[in-house]
Design a protein around this motif. Structure first.
Motif, PDB file in Angstrom:
ATOM      1  N   CYS A   1       6.896  -7.412  -3.992  1.00 27.31           N
ATOM      2  CA  CYS A   1       7.315  -7.400  -2.642  1.00 27.31           C
ATOM      3  C   CYS A   1       7.453  -8.711  -1.904  1.00 27.31           C
ATOM      4  CB  CYS A   1       6.604  -6.435  -1.694  1.00 27.31           C
ATOM      5  SG  CYS A   1       7.063  -6.253   0.100  1.00 27.31           S
TER       6      CYS A   1
ATOM      7  N   GLN B   1       6.108   6.729  -0.414  1.00 27.86           N
ATOM      8  CA  GLN B   1       6.329   5.782   0.243  1.00 27.86           C
ATOM      9  C   GLN B   1       5.456   4.778   0.254  1.00 27.86           C
ATOM     10  OE1 GLN B   1       6.246   7.767   4.735  1.00 27.86           O
ATOM     11  NE2 GLN B   1       8.750   7.644   4.396  1.00 27.86           N
TER      12      GLN B   1
ATOM     13  N   TYR C   1      11.810  -7.920   4.062  1.00 28.90           N
ATOM     14  CA  TYR C   1      10.734  -7.512   3.129  1.00 28.90           C
ATOM     15  C   TYR C   1      12.085  -7.102   1.928  1.00 28.90           C
ATOM     16  CZ  TYR C   1       6.793  -7.876   6.170  1.00 28.90           C
ATOM     17  OH  TYR C   1       6.067  -8.099   7.296  1.00 28.90           O
TER      18      TYR C   1
ATOM     19  N   LEU D   1       4.423   0.797   1.504  1.00 28.59           N
ATOM     20  CA  LEU D   1       4.446  -0.106   2.631  1.00 28.59           C
ATOM     21  C   LEU D   1       4.214  -1.499   2.022  1.00 28.59           C
ATOM     22  CD1 LEU D   1       1.968   1.729   4.904  1.00 28.59           C
ATOM     23  CD2 LEU D   1       4.468   2.015   4.709  1.00 28.59           C
ATOM     24  N   CYS D   2       4.852  -2.471   2.815  1.00 26.61           N
ATOM     25  CA  CYS D   2       4.943  -3.921   2.678  1.00 26.61           C
ATOM     26  C   CYS D   2       4.841  -4.521   3.953  1.00 26.61           C
ATOM     27  CB  CYS D   2       5.974  -4.343   1.697  1.00 26.61           C
ATOM     28  SG  CYS D   2       5.730  -6.121   1.327  1.00 26.61           S
ATOM     29  N   GLN D   3       3.711  -5.062   4.169  1.00 21.95           N
ATOM     30  CA  GLN D   3       3.570  -5.835   5.635  1.00 21.95           C
ATOM     31  C   GLN D   3       2.684  -7.108   5.289  1.00 21.95           C
ATOM     32  OE1 GLN D   3       1.327  -3.328   8.152  1.00 21.95           O
ATOM     33  NE2 GLN D   3       1.998  -4.395  10.131  1.00 21.95           N
TER      34      GLN D   3
ATOM     35  N   VAL E   1       1.395   5.033   1.449  1.00 19.04           N
ATOM     36  CA  VAL E   1       1.296   5.918   2.687  1.00 19.04           C
ATOM     37  C   VAL E   1       0.417   6.881   2.235  1.00 19.04           C
ATOM     38  CG1 VAL E   1       2.136   7.500   4.395  1.00 19.04           C
ATOM     39  CG2 VAL E   1       3.406   5.447   3.964  1.00 19.04           C
TER      40      VAL E   1
ATOM     41  N   SER F   1       1.000  -1.059  -0.028  1.00 22.58           N
ATOM     42  CA  SER F   1       0.014   0.030  -0.132  1.00 22.58           C
ATOM     43  C   SER F   1       0.910   1.187   0.039  1.00 22.58           C
ATOM     44  CB  SER F   1      -0.928   0.153   1.273  1.00 22.58           C
ATOM     45  OG  SER F   1      -0.110  -0.025   2.464  1.00 22.58           O
TER      46      SER F   1
ATOM     47  N   GLU G   1       5.203  -3.758  12.757  1.00 19.66           N
ATOM     48  CA  GLU G   1       5.738  -2.689  12.103  1.00 19.66           C
ATOM     49  C   GLU G   1       5.959  -2.897  10.416  1.00 19.66           C
ATOM     50  OE1 GLU G   1      10.400  -0.658  11.942  1.00 19.66           O
ATOM     51  OE2 GLU G   1       9.708  -2.230  13.173  1.00 19.66           O
ATOM     52  N   PRO G   2       5.534  -2.210   9.617  1.00 20.20           N
ATOM     53  CA  PRO G   2       5.655  -2.500   8.252  1.00 20.20           C
ATOM     54  C   PRO G   2       7.087  -2.153   7.753  1.00 20.20           C
ATOM     55  CG  PRO G   2       4.457  -0.387   8.535  1.00 20.20           C
ATOM     56  CD  PRO G   2       5.018  -0.704  10.042  1.00 20.20           C
TER      57      PRO G   2
ATOM     58  N   ILE H   1       8.998   0.092   5.215  1.00 21.57           N
ATOM     59  CA  ILE H   1       8.736   1.641   4.309  1.00 21.57           C
ATOM     60  C   ILE H   1       9.944   1.482   3.249  1.00 21.57           C
ATOM     61  CG2 ILE H   1       8.390   3.729   4.488  1.00 21.57           C
ATOM     62  CD1 ILE H   1       7.489   3.344   7.309  1.00 21.57           C
TER      63      ILE H   1
END
Length: 787
Positions: free
Chosen positions: A475, A423, A437, A425-427, A412, A410, A456-457, A459
């Motif tokens: 990712c 930015q 990651y 995010l990969c989580q 930010v 996703s 915590e993802p 970034i």
């Protein structure tokens, strides 16, 4: 005897008599106030001391005032008295050290106040204290009640108690403070033998007193030291039975005995105790046998050593990096230190999870999953010499790691702008930490992040120039070396992210084109972009002023601005500026508008010019027709020749001047003059034009006569001129003149009285020929400027 006046009348009369006196108030002034300390400012303790305060005043009447005396010590009032006398006294019977200080007195009379000078009073020496004990023979550590007092002293005292031994050494036993002049307290004496006790006291700001009387005290020893035995020995093996005996030898029956290990009381009994225990691994250490009588304690110490037959069991897990789904294997093992006393086949193993037995044996296998996580221990039961003992391992925490789940990508803020950094995010929702990651993007971009905190993802800072580049995003999430990574593709971003494309450079066009813009028509300025996420805001500006003209927000890639009824006031440069939610402003090139004249105006001008041309042609045609008409008229007239020799007419200088300033038509005369030099005559003779000489006539309008001249006949006279040519085209010679010129001039002047061709009043010299009135084409040759 006659009765006297009533009592109330006498009282009234007396009051009237005394009323003026009551209104008179005496005046006083305090001259001085003095303080005297008797017998001296420094005295021995126990001396009777008197403080005397005396006031001296001045007054206007003989009546005595009331004196108010205040005695002070160290600035505080401690005594007050009033008197009709001018002197007051305060007695210190007897004076003690506590009375030492700075004294003064203050006198008040009718609200007037005055103080004496401060004086320092010192009492030398303190009263010797007295010591009293409730008993003089005690046992060691037994308490005795002591009282130290100084009855004559005042204030708060600080007491000290000392013990003096026969060797001459002294030891402070206790110190304490008292709000009075005595102190009673309990003392504990531990030194066996006889000694002397005495006390002292301190008075603040004064000093310490002398010693009190000494009282002899005898301290008797208590023989209650305990005895401790460890059977069978102080060194034993685990599993052996050990007996510990602790007792006090003597006649005392009120003695308590304690068995203590590591500050823990194992057993308590009066006089004597016996404690049995099976030796274990942790029993090695120091044992304490303590005897206690009242405040007296005696202790005995011994160490015990317990040797291990087998080691403490160890519980291990395989594999070390355990994940859910792996085979979990727990193994319990021990080391045998004394093989002669214990056999391996006698060892019994048990494995427990959260204090619940899961298997009897030294190995436990299962599939790792969340329900199998917990605290595991194992126990080993061993037998030696007919006795058995159990050992337990340390707790082993088993927590299978969770394989990482499929990650999600996703942006930010949920919005990205093409061409600008954002930015990413990969989580993963599940997965044991740490998780690595790795982001793969276009043009070989690769970056890894290791996440070690829950929730915590990872970034990543990146950017894309085109939407299609998001398809190249990938990712990877991994937390297990043996398992392939889980991954997420850029398709998630396309579905969950608002993508904003900045506007491209706008293009400004016009309809009609700038070359075809004419006045009084509407002009539309179109501002368009090739790319850009809507809505797009289009704003038009004038390049000359830089002022905004019009703004429009559109969900299309094109905006329009209409200039109604365009005119020359709209001439100039224009440009447009575009922006959209990407907040990236782009500006177009400038186009210049030059408004052209309207078509009907051009047509009108053409028609007017055409009409002018037609009128000009008509005028020329009419003029030519008029010239032809004049020629025909002239041909009808006859002019007589003046002879072969034409008398050259000359004009007077004034007429020449008049003719130079006017055209022939203005002069109203027709003049033909021929000024031909000898060379000019030769040039004219070379012209081959053989025509029959003919007369040419011209009608000339005469000029208005100068008012200064004599009156003449008004109107227009017709004057004819005749030019004679030879048949060969060469003028006949006449008195060395190569041309004959005849002019019949009808002047405004009066005709001469005599005949002949002489004009005495005027001479005419004509050097000009009117080409517009005489058509020389009939002569058959060109007429030069001199003809």
């Amino acid at each position: 005897m006659e009765p006297g006046p009533p009592n109330w009348l006498l009282f009234f009369i007396g009051s009237l008599h005394l009323w003026p006196c009551a209104r008179v108030q005496s005046s006083y002034t305090i001259d001085s106030v003095g303080l005297t300390i008797l017998p001296s400012s420094t005295v021995e303790s126990g001396t009777n001391v008197t403080l005397q305060c005396e006031a001296s005043i001045s007054r206007d009447t003989a009546s005595e005032p009331t004196y108010h005396f205040h005695f002070t010590k160290d600035g505080a009032v401690f005594n007050y008295t009033h008197s009709w006398e001018d002197t007051a006294r305060y007695e210190l019977f007897p004076a003690r050290a506590a009375d030492s200080g700075s004294y003064g007195c203050q006198v008040t009379i009718n609200y007037k106040r005055k103080s004496s000078l401060e004086k320092t009073f010192t009492v030398v020496g303190l009263q010797q204290p007295e010591l009293w004990l409730n008993k003089t023979k005690i046992f060691e550590s037994e308490e005795v009640v002591a009282r130290c007092s100084a009855p004559s002293e005042k204030g708060s005292l600080f007491f000290y108690f000392h013990q003096r031994f026969r060797s001459g050494d002294t030891q402070e036993v206790k110190r304490s403070t008292s709000s009075g002049n005595s102190l009673e307290t309990s003392l504990t004496l531990r030194h066996i033998g006889d000694s002397l006790l005495y006390c002292e006291y301190d008075v603040p700001l004064v000093g310490r007193s002398n010693r009190s009387n000494e009282v002899q005290v005898i301290v008797q020893g208590m023989f209650i030291s305990p005895i401790m035995n460890i059977l069978p020995s102080t060194e034993v093996y685990e599993g052996d039975v050990v007996e510990v005996v602790c007792k006090v030898v003597g006649t005392h029956t009120d003695v308590d005995v304690f068995l203590i290990k590591d500050r823990k009381i194992l057993k308590r009994k009066p006089v004597s105790l016996s404690h049995r225990l099976r030796a274990q691994e942790g029993d090695s250490g120091e044992l304490v046998c303590k005897a206690e009588w009242r405040a007296l304690q005696k202790e005995t110490y011994q160490k015990i050593t317990v040797k291990e037959l087998i080691s403490k069991p160890q519980l291990s897990v395989e594999p070390g990096d355990l994940y859910e789904g792996d085979v979990l294997t727990l193994t319990c093992s021990v080391l045998v230190y004394v093989p002669g006393r214990i056999q391996n086949n006698t060892l019994k193993y048990s494995i427990y999870k959260d204090h619940t037995e899961v298997t009897r044996g030294d190995v436990y296998s299962t599939t790792a999953q969340e329900s199998k996580n917990g605290n595991y221990t194992c126990k080993v039961q061993a037998s030696s010499s007919g006795s058995s003992f159990v050992k337990e391992s340390k707790i082993l925490i088993v927590s299978a790691k969770v394989p990482v789940s499929e990650p999600s990508m996703s942006v930010v803020g949920g919005t990205l702008v093409l061409g600008k950094p954002f930015q990413l995010l990969c989580q993963s929702e599940r997965g044991s930490l740490p998780i690595t990651y790795t982001l793969h993007a276009s043009k070989g971009f690769r970056e890894s992040k290791v996440v070690g905190n829950p929730g915590e993802p990872a970034i990543f800072n990146t950017s894309v120039a085109k939407i299609s580049e998001l398809n190249n995003f990938l990712c990877h999430a991994k937390n297990h070396q043996k398992l392939p990574p889980e991954f997420a593709t850029g398709q998630q971003l396309l579905a969950s992210t608002t993508i904003i494309e900045p506007v491209s450079k706008p293009v400004l066009t016009s309809t009609p084109s700038v070359e075809d813009i004419t006045e009084r028509h509407d002009v539309t300025l179109f501002c368009s972009v090739l790319r850009g996420s809507p809505p797009v805001t289009f704003t038009w500006y004038s390049s000359e002023t830089g002022v905004e003209i019009f703004s429009q927000k559109s969900h299309k890639l094109r905006g329009s601005y209409v200039i109604n009824d365009v005119g020359t006031q709209h001439n100039g440069g224009y440009y447009c500026v575009c922006t959209n939610p990407a907040n990236d402003t782009r500006r177009s090139d400038i186009i210049t508008i030059a408004v052209k004249m309207a078509g009907w105006k051009k047509a009108l001008i053409a028609i007017v010019c055409l009409l002018l041309l037609v009128a000009l042609i008509l005028v020329i045609a009419f003029k030519r027709h008029l010239i032809g008409f004049k020629r025909k008229r002239t041909a009808e007239l006859s002019v007589k020749s003046a002879g072969t020799k034409i008398e050259r007419l000359s004009l007077t200088q004034s007429e020449v001047t008049n003719m130079a300033n006017a055209t022939p038509s203005m002069m109203g005369k027709s003049v033909w003059s021929e000024h031909v030099s000898g060379s000019e005559s030769e040039n004219e003779n070379n012209v081959a034009a053989v025509k029959t000489p003919e007369l040419e006539y011209a009608e000339v309008q005469t000029k208005q006569v100068d008012p200064s001249r004599p009156p003449v006949k008004k109107g227009t006279d017709t004057t004819y001129s005749e030019v004679r040519h030879s048949r060969q085209g060469v003028p006949e010679p006449a008195d060395s003149q190569t041309s004959v010129e005849y002019a019949e001039l009808n002047h405004d002047a009066e005709p001469p009285s005599g005949g002949g061709g002489n004009h005495d009043d005027h001479t005419v010299q004509e050097a000009h020929q009117e080409e517009g009135c005489v058509d020389n084409s009939a002569t058959g040759h060109d007429v030069g400027p001199g003809e």
